[in-house]
Scaffold this motif. Structure first.
Motif, PDB file in Angstrom:
ATOM      1  N   TRP A   1      -5.138  -3.155  -3.558  1.00 31.72           N
ATOM      2  CA  TRP A   1      -3.767  -2.389  -2.746  1.00 31.72           C
ATOM      3  C   TRP A   1      -3.977  -2.039  -1.552  1.00 31.72           C
ATOM      4  O   TRP A   1      -3.679  -1.434  -0.635  1.00 31.72           O
ATOM      5  CB  TRP A   1      -3.708  -1.070  -4.410  1.00 31.72           C
ATOM      6  N   ALA A   2      -5.449  -1.604  -1.054  1.00 32.34           N
ATOM      7  CA  ALA A   2      -5.775  -0.898  -0.258  1.00 32.34           C
ATOM      8  C   ALA A   2      -4.999  -0.527   1.599  1.00 32.34           C
ATOM      9  O   ALA A   2      -4.920  -0.948   1.525  1.00 32.34           O
ATOM     10  CB  ALA A   2      -7.205  -1.029  -0.030  1.00 32.34           C
ATOM     11  N   THR A   3      -5.138  -2.426   1.950  1.00 36.94           N
ATOM     12  CA  THR A   3      -5.103  -3.641   2.849  1.00 36.94           C
ATOM     13  C   THR A   3      -3.349  -2.715   3.246  1.00 36.94           C
ATOM     14  O   THR A   3      -2.917  -2.714   4.237  1.00 36.94           O
ATOM     15  CB  THR A   3      -5.295  -4.523   2.342  1.00 36.94           C
ATOM     16  N   PRO A   4      -2.272  -3.188   2.289  1.00 36.71           N
ATOM     17  CA  PRO A   4      -1.117  -3.345   2.268  1.00 36.71           C
ATOM     18  C   PRO A   4      -0.500  -1.714   2.386  1.00 36.71           C
ATOM     19  O   PRO A   4       0.196  -0.934   3.327  1.00 36.71           O
ATOM     20  CB  PRO A   4      -0.412  -4.125   1.814  1.00 36.71           C
ATOM     21  N   LEU A   5      -1.306  -0.505   1.477  1.00 31.26           N
ATOM     22  CA  LEU A   5      -0.894   0.217   1.612  1.00 31.26           C
ATOM     23  C   LEU A   5      -0.711   1.055   2.874  1.00 31.26           C
ATOM     24  O   LEU A   5      -0.369   1.991   3.030  1.00 31.26           O
ATOM     25  CB  LEU A   5      -1.525   0.942   0.221  1.00 31.26           C
ATOM     26  N   LYS A   6      -2.618   1.025   3.180  1.00 32.11           N
ATOM     27  CA  LYS A   6      -2.728   1.861   5.021  1.00 32.11           C
ATOM     28  C   LYS A   6      -1.950   1.187   5.797  1.00 32.11           C
ATOM     29  O   LYS A   6      -2.016   1.997   6.697  1.00 32.11           O
ATOM     30  CB  LYS A   6      -4.327   1.562   4.652  1.00 32.11           C
ATOM     31  N   GLU A   7      -1.991  -0.103   5.492  1.00 37.34           N
ATOM     32  CA  GLU A   7      -1.091  -0.793   6.787  1.00 37.34           C
ATOM     33  C   GLU A   7       0.582   0.081   7.019  1.00 37.34           C
ATOM     34  O   GLU A   7       0.740   0.533   8.064  1.00 37.34           O
ATOM     35  CB  GLU A   7      -1.180  -2.020   6.836  1.00 37.34           C
ATOM     36  N   LEU A   8       1.217  -0.019   5.588  1.00 42.80           N
ATOM     37  CA  LEU A   8       2.564   1.193   5.844  1.00 42.80           C
ATOM     38  C   LEU A   8       2.087   2.228   5.821  1.00 42.80           C
ATOM     39  O   LEU A   8       3.190   2.783   6.933  1.00 42.80           O
ATOM     40  CB  LEU A   8       3.547   0.693   4.297  1.00 42.80           C
ATOM     41  N   ILE A   9       1.190   3.298   5.165  1.00 41.18           N
ATOM     42  CA  ILE A   9       1.148   4.289   5.593  1.00 41.18           C
ATOM     43  C   ILE A   9       1.148   4.753   7.011  1.00 41.18           C
ATOM     44  O   ILE A   9       1.586   5.738   7.631  1.00 41.18           O
ATOM     45  CB  ILE A   9      -0.028   4.728   5.125  1.00 41.18           C
ATOM     46  N   SER A  10      -0.135   3.995   7.929  1.00 41.04           N
ATOM     47  CA  SER A  10      -0.457   4.787   9.402  1.00 41.04           C
ATOM     48  C   SER A  10       0.888   3.979  10.303  1.00 41.04           C
ATOM     49  O   SER A  10       0.989   4.237  10.797  1.00 41.04           O
ATOM     50  CB  SER A  10      -1.166   3.361   9.563  1.00 41.04           C
ATOM     51  N   GLU A  11       1.577   2.536   9.718  1.00 37.80           N
ATOM     52  CA  GLU A  11       2.355   1.764  10.447  1.00 37.80           C
ATOM     53  C   GLU A  11       4.157   3.353  10.610  1.00 37.80           C
ATOM     54  O   GLU A  11       4.858   3.515  11.545  1.00 37.80           O
ATOM     55  CB  GLU A  11       2.640   0.562  10.789  1.00 37.80           C
ATOM     56  N   HIS A  12       4.436   3.142   9.202  1.00 38.16           N
ATOM     57  CA  HIS A  12       5.556   3.783   9.161  1.00 38.16           C
ATOM     58  C   HIS A  12       5.896   5.117   8.963  1.00 38.16           C
ATOM     59  O   HIS A  12       6.491   5.923   9.338  1.00 38.16           O
ATOM     60  CB  HIS A  12       5.797   3.152   7.626  1.00 38.16           C
ATOM     61  N   PHE A  13       4.423   5.939   8.183  1.00 38.77           N
ATOM     62  CA  PHE A  13       4.688   6.990   8.275  1.00 38.77           C
ATOM     63  C   PHE A  13       3.763   7.811   9.378  1.00 38.77           C
ATOM     64  O   PHE A  13       3.893   9.150   9.057  1.00 38.77           O
ATOM     65  CB  PHE A  13       3.984   7.528   6.617  1.00 38.77           C
ATOM     66  N   GLY A  14       2.745   6.933  10.108  1.00 44.10           N
ATOM     67  CA  GLY A  14       2.319   7.767  11.051  1.00 44.10           C
ATOM     68  C   GLY A  14       1.213   9.024  10.469  1.00 44.10           C
ATOM     69  O   GLY A  14       0.926   9.710  11.244  1.00 44.10           O
ATOM     70  N   GLU A  15       0.603   8.580   9.617  1.00 39.41           N
ATOM     71  CA  GLU A  15       0.026   9.309   8.812  1.00 39.41           C
ATOM     72  C   GLU A  15      -1.302   8.363   9.134  1.00 39.41           C
ATOM     73  O   GLU A  15      -1.292   6.798   9.607  1.00 39.41           O
ATOM     74  CB  GLU A  15       0.159   9.023   7.333  1.00 39.41           C
ATOM     75  N   ASP A  16      -2.806   9.379   8.797  1.00 35.44           N
ATOM     76  CA  ASP A  16      -3.926   8.547   9.140  1.00 35.44           C
ATOM     77  C   ASP A  16      -4.122   7.859   8.053  1.00 35.44           C
ATOM     78  O   ASP A  16      -5.099   8.374   6.834  1.00 35.44           O
ATOM     79  CB  ASP A  16      -5.111   9.528   9.814  1.00 35.44           C
TER      80      ASP A  16
END
Length: 659
Positions: free
Chosen positions: A131-146
């Protein structure tokens, strides 16, 4: 348990850390089960692959045999066909052995001759998931979070899924699967869009054949988890001690809930990627669990206190209950032998269902014989009700059936006729049991069948007289009827309270990939003589309702319509209106730094980009504790469809938060 979004970020972070430290040893997880299932599942998959290979060889050989006229070639092909058929027979026997070992579920403690073994369903197996790879990518790119700050949440989700691979056969195991299902609903609402999958490749094994199936659709993951909830109910029902009324009641409830799950899947899922989740298989499983619940109803009614005498009417009602069970199993057998279901339903299941149909039909005749021979003569007012037990009331054009005999001699002869039919049915059940290699290893089943036959033979010998020269020609059928029909019950997933693991990202009504927004800030606003120059409205998150023209906020670049997401570096997406106001009042002359998220207009949706109704499978969004924007028109896509075409759509626009 209803899902709840937690506004307290600090407490949630501590809980996430504790769950991570616990790893997969969470409540409801049986870690030893995985080590036992994996080799069995692999063997099933290997045998089915070999069977498919042999079937293709046989089809080719048969085509060649029909196409050629050369005698020598036909002889060679015929010899090859005999080898292939022998190999197929051996492979099927090996598979039956595996199914018999896996599915021979015995009650926790059963009394002699009380219950016939039930058919539980094995759980679908799955591989580990990243789960880590897709979720971290979305959190970083869409939500603007670290994304690094969400390591604990990602690990918690992965630990939860890992634990659901081996749920314990208890209420705790059901709660574990339900909790993961709720998290999938949260993930779908926050991270999934119709034009873009989450990214992971979900890999599940078929529970009947062991053949693997994989898709990127989140609906596949949700459907497989729901399937396992139903399968777990079947295992819990099969393990109940049905020698007590409490045990039969628990078994009835478990099989009813299993039937409800399979009915829900059959009605709402389409384009199943594996045979066990096809409409035909789900219909068979639904009917099978309903029949097993009906069997438990009969067992509960037959467990009357010894002091309570059986009247003739009570015995005949019990005979009707047994006839109802037999009718349910005959219906299941008719569905099981239809193509294509018959190709992957275990042969041991089909045989056991037929054995039960014969056994309970014979039991109905045995109960009728006891009512005729051992019960007291019926009163005149009871005769119409008693006569309807046999074949029901006649049609207007047919002659009326003979009245129920009141003389002892006539009752004895009719009872003997019913015992004959009971003996024939029980002998047929024993013959079918001996035919199936997997069932021959189920000792309890053979004991129950043999005891029933011995009881019927003993009663027949008791009624048989040397001077019986005239026998009843044929005993009439028993009319199926039940006092309690166990309909399927929908799964009670709403009773489990689950917190959204990624709640720190904010309320789902705003902070999801279905919405586009721009992050602005930090914007520094100094306090003036008349305040900051803007007004607030709403809770979680708080909205900037208006900005005073010419004020300090307008000069700093603050605009109305944005949501305040942080105050002086403190995340406030979950803060109430009063909390934000209190924080603003506490700042001094140095002012305050705000970060604001402004929703952007959505791009014009394409013809296939309407939001699917996946989140509303088991409950409405309000029941889940979150709300998302409502689509402007109904989706043409089927509810919870998981066809592979959806995975080949063009990727949607990447939604990233503007600085």
């Amino acid at each position: 348990m209803v899902p709840e979004e937690r506004p307290d970020g600090q407490a949630a972070g501590e809980e996430s850390t504790q769950l991570q430290a616990a790893g997969s040893s969470r409540k409801g997880c049986d870690q030893l089960a995985q080590m036992q299932r994996d080799p069995l599942q692999s063997r099933r998959a290997r045998i089915h692959q070999q069977i498919n290979k042999e079937l293709r060889m046989r089809t080719g050989a048969e085509n060649l045999y029909r196409a050629t006229s050369n005698a020598q070639v036909r002889e060679t092909v015929a010899l090859e066909l005999s080898y292939v058929n022998s190999s197929l027979q051996l492979l099927k026997e090996e598979l039956e052995g595996l199914d018999g070992n896996a599915d021979a579920e015995q009650p926790e403690s059963s009394s002699d001759g009380i219950a016939v073994p039930m058919i539980p369903l094995g759980l679908k197996e799955t591989k580990q998931l990243d789960w880590a790879t897709p979720l971290k990518e979305l959190i970083s790119e869409h939500f603007g979070e670290d994304s690094a700050s969400y390591e604990a949440e990602v690990r918690e989700l992965e630990d939860l899924r890992q634990a659901t691979r081996t749920p314990s056969r208890s209420e705790a195991g059901l709660e574990l699967l339900t909790a993961y299902y709720h998290q999938l609903c949260f993930l779908e609402a926050r991270f999934a869009t119709p034009a873009r999958n989450l990214g992971p490749l979900f890999h599940w094994y078929d529970s009947l054949t062991g053949v693997p199936a994989q898709q990127r659709a989140l609906a596949f993951e949700k459907g497989s988890v729901l399937f396992n909830i139903g399968a777990l109910h079947t295992q819990m029902g099969a393990r109940q001690d049905r020698s007590s009324p409490q045990g039969t009641s628990r078994a009835v409830e478990a099989f009813r809930r299993a039937a409800g799950v399979f009915s829900l899947l059959r009605e709402n899922f389409s384009h199943a990627p594996s045979p066990d989740m096809s409409p035909g298989s789900l219909l068979v499983l639904e009917q099978l669990m309903t029949a097993q619940a009906q069997e438990c109803v009969f067992e509960g009614l037959s467990l009357q206190p010894p002091a309570a005498p059986h009247t003739c009417l009570a015995q005949l009602h019990l005979a009707q209950e047994a006839a109802q069970v037999a009718a349910e199993y005959r219906l299941v057998h008719q569905t099981m032998v239809q193509p294509p279901v018959r190709d992957y339903v275990p042969f041991s299941w089909t045989t056991l269902v037929l054995v039960k149909a014969e056994y309970f039909r014979a039991l109905a005749h045995y109960q009728a014989a006891l009512a005729l021979c051992d019960g007291p003569p019926a009163a005149e007012v009871e005769l119409p009700a008693l006569e309807q037990v046999f074949l029901g009331p006649p049609a207007p054009s047919e002659p009326r059936a003979p009245a129920l005999p009141q003389e002892w001699e006539e009752r004895r002869k009719l009872g003997k006729a019913h015992l004959k039919r009971a003996i024939l049915g029980q002998e047929e059940a024993l013959r079918l049991h001996a035919v199936c290699r997997a069932l021959r290893r189920v000792d309890l089943l053979q004991v129950v069948l043999a005891q029933a036959l011995q009881r019927s033979l003993a009663k027949y010998s008791e009624l048989d007289l040397e001077d019986d020269f005239f026998e009843a020609t044929e005993a009439p059928d028993i009319r199926p009827k039940t006092q309690q029909r166990p309909e399927g019950r929908a799964p009670s997933v709403s009773q489990v309270k689950v917190a959204d693991i990624f709640h720190r990202l904010g309320p789902l009504s705003v902070f999801s990939v279905k919405n586009r927004w721009r992050l602005a800030g930090p914007i520094h606003v100094a306090r003036g003589e008349e305040g900051f120059g803007f007004t607030l409205r709403g809770d979680s998150p708080v909205l900037i309702a208006a900005v005073v023209p010419g004020g300090r906020a307008a000069a700093a670049g603050l605009k109305e319509g944005g949501y305040i997401v942080s105050v002086n570096g403190q995340p406030c997406r979950w803060w109430k209106h009063a909390e934000v106001v209190a924080q603003l009042k506490s700042v001094g002359d140095e002012g305050v730094s705000l970060q604001v998220a402004t929703l952007l207009p959505s791009a014009e949706p394409g013809p296939g980009d309407h939001r699917p109704a996946l989140g509303g499978l088991l409950r409405s969004q309000k029941e889940c504790g979150w709300e998302t924007p409502v689509p402007t028109r109904a989706s043409p896509r089927p509810l919870l469809g998981w066809g592979r075409k959806a995975g080949r759509r063009k990727p949607g626009r990447r939604l990233s938060a503007a600085p």
